[in-house]
Motif scaffolding. Structure first.
Motif, short mmCIF file in Angstrom:
data_model
loop_
_atom_site.label_atom_id
_atom_site.label_comp_id
_atom_site.label_asym_id
_atom_site.label_seq_id
_atom_site.Cartn_x
_atom_site.Cartn_y
_atom_site.Cartn_z
N VAL A 116 0.85 -1.19 0.00
CA VAL A 116 0.00 0.00 0.00
C VAL A 116 0.89 1.24 0.00
O VAL A 116 1.67 1.45 0.93
N PRO A 117 0.81 2.08 -1.03
CA PRO A 117 1.66 3.29 -1.07
C PRO A 117 1.32 4.25 0.06
O PRO A 117 0.17 4.33 0.52
N ASN A 121 -2.60 9.78 -3.02
CA ASN A 121 -2.92 10.40 -4.31
C ASN A 121 -2.19 9.73 -5.48
O ASN A 121 -2.35 10.15 -6.62
N SER A 122 -1.40 8.69 -5.19
CA SER A 122 -0.65 8.03 -6.25
C SER A 122 -1.58 7.18 -7.11
O SER A 122 -2.59 6.65 -6.63
N ILE A 124 -1.08 4.19 -8.20
CA ILE A 124 -1.10 2.81 -7.71
C ILE A 124 -2.09 2.68 -6.55
O ILE A 124 -2.86 1.72 -6.48
N TYR A 125 -2.07 3.65 -5.64
CA TYR A 125 -3.01 3.63 -4.52
C TYR A 125 -4.44 3.62 -5.04
O TYR A 125 -5.29 2.83 -4.58
N GLU A 126 -4.74 4.47 -6.01
CA GLU A 126 -6.09 4.56 -6.56
C GLU A 126 -6.49 3.25 -7.23
O GLU A 126 -7.63 2.78 -7.08
N THR A 127 -5.57 2.62 -7.96
CA THR A 127 -5.86 1.35 -8.62
C THR A 127 -6.16 0.27 -7.59
O THR A 127 -7.13 -0.50 -7.73
N MET A 128 -5.35 0.18 -6.54
CA MET A 128 -5.57 -0.80 -5.49
C MET A 128 -6.88 -0.54 -4.75
O MET A 128 -7.64 -1.46 -4.44
N HIS A 129 -7.14 0.73 -4.49
CA HIS A 129 -8.34 1.11 -3.76
C HIS A 129 -9.59 0.73 -4.55
O HIS A 129 -10.56 0.16 -4.00
N GLY A 160 -5.15 2.66 7.49
CA GLY A 160 -5.65 3.82 6.77
C GLY A 160 -6.29 3.42 5.45
O GLY A 160 -7.33 3.97 5.05
N PHE A 161 -5.68 2.44 4.76
CA PHE A 161 -6.22 1.95 3.50
C PHE A 161 -7.57 1.26 3.73
O PHE A 161 -8.55 1.52 3.02
#
Length: 297
Positions: A116-117, A121-122, A124-129, A160-161
């Motif tokens: 988890v980055p 706002n990255s 990768i974070y958005e894709t995982m989320h 947090g994620f």
């Protein structure tokens, strides 16, 4: 301080015996486990390879041994859910594994989703989320859990994620050794941090020898260095940064860790995972006996 007295059931990962499914199940019974966890990604237990009759037969066979399934392993490898081009197929297969678990009698599937980055706002974070939002909703609707294994990032970062997913369909498979070996995060404090999400645990131990970039262990989308499962096992057995060791011989403070699980009300499985060593049966048997000592006052 007196050691805690536990009532948790003890599981083992069948694949750790390296004997195949049926022989591994027999060994699990022989070493005194209450339940088992099994990989359901490829081969015999790939959902695509199991007919309705085969699923019923497998469930009956496990029950005939006096065992139950603590969870399935649904780790699809690669970079978890960091690559948007792969996520459609991975999400679909993860759903099929969750459905298989429900048919076999468990509502928990454990996995790695990628690191988890820290930057929310990255891309990768958005894709995982986005992927985990879909999987969390799917699991929640069927009263199941898609449980992320701890280790690649700190407990606070993972919390947090998870807090941003809306439901607890995506939860936590707590592995204290991964935290000790890679990030150096305190697994005891990690239990309190992630207390609202822990649905399954791995009983594993390890030691940290030197600093290592988590990306060198777990990989990251766009990061050149990435290891397969066999290479990771070699790293855990003979690498310079960390070692997986038999239960009770590493950096996990088992009395404090088990007491923390008690204090948050965790009543689920302690499932033994042994990924290295030349005598997995012997190591697993010792691990079962190690945990059973905490059942005696």
């Amino acid at each position: 301080m007196q050691a805690p007295i536990i009532t948790n059931k003890i599981g083992v990962i069948v694949d750790s015996f390296k004997l195949g499914v049926k022989d591994g199940l027999v060994k699990a019974k022989e070493v005194g486990a209450d339940g088992v966890q099994m990989y359901a990604v490829a081969g015999e237990l790939d959902p695509a390879n199991l007919s309705t009759l085969a699923r019923r037969d497998l469930k009956s066979y496990i029950e005939s041994l006096g065992l139950e399934i603590s969870a399935l392993v649904g780790d699809l490898g690669g970079h978890g859910f960091q690559d948007p081009k792969e996520n459609g197929a991975k999400i679909d297969k993860s759903k099929r594994i969750m459905e298989l678990g429900m048919e076999l009698g468990t509502n928990i599937v454990t996995t790695h989703i990628g690191i988890v980055p820290s930057d929310q706002n990255s891309p990768i974070y958005e894709t995982m989320h986005r992927a985990c939002m879909e999987l969390s909703s799917f699991a929640h609707d069927m009263n199941a859990y898609f449980a992320i294994e701890t280790g690649p990032e700190s407990a606070a970062q993972l919390k947090g994620f998870l807090d941003g997913l809306g439901t607890k369909g995506v939860s936590v498979n707590f592995d204290p050794a991964n935290m000790v070996m890679v990030t150096g995060d305190d697994p005891v404090q990690g239990v309190y941090t992630l207390k609202d999400y822990i649905v399954h645990t791995h009983a594993k131990d390890g030691i940290k020898l030197a600093h290592i970039d988590p990306r060198d262990v777990y990989g990251e989308y766009g990061y050149e260095k990435s290891l397969n499962h066999e290479e990771l096992a070699i790293m855990a057995e003979s690498g310079a940064a960390f070692r997986e060791v038999p239960l009770g011989e590493g950096g996990v403070d088992w009395s404090a860790y088990l007491r923390a699980l008690q204090e948050i009300g965790y009543a689920g499985y302690l499932t033994i995972e042994r990924e290295v060593g030349t005598n997995p049966e012997g190591d697993i048997n010792k691990a079962v006996q190690f945990l059973k000592r905490y059942r005696v006052s």
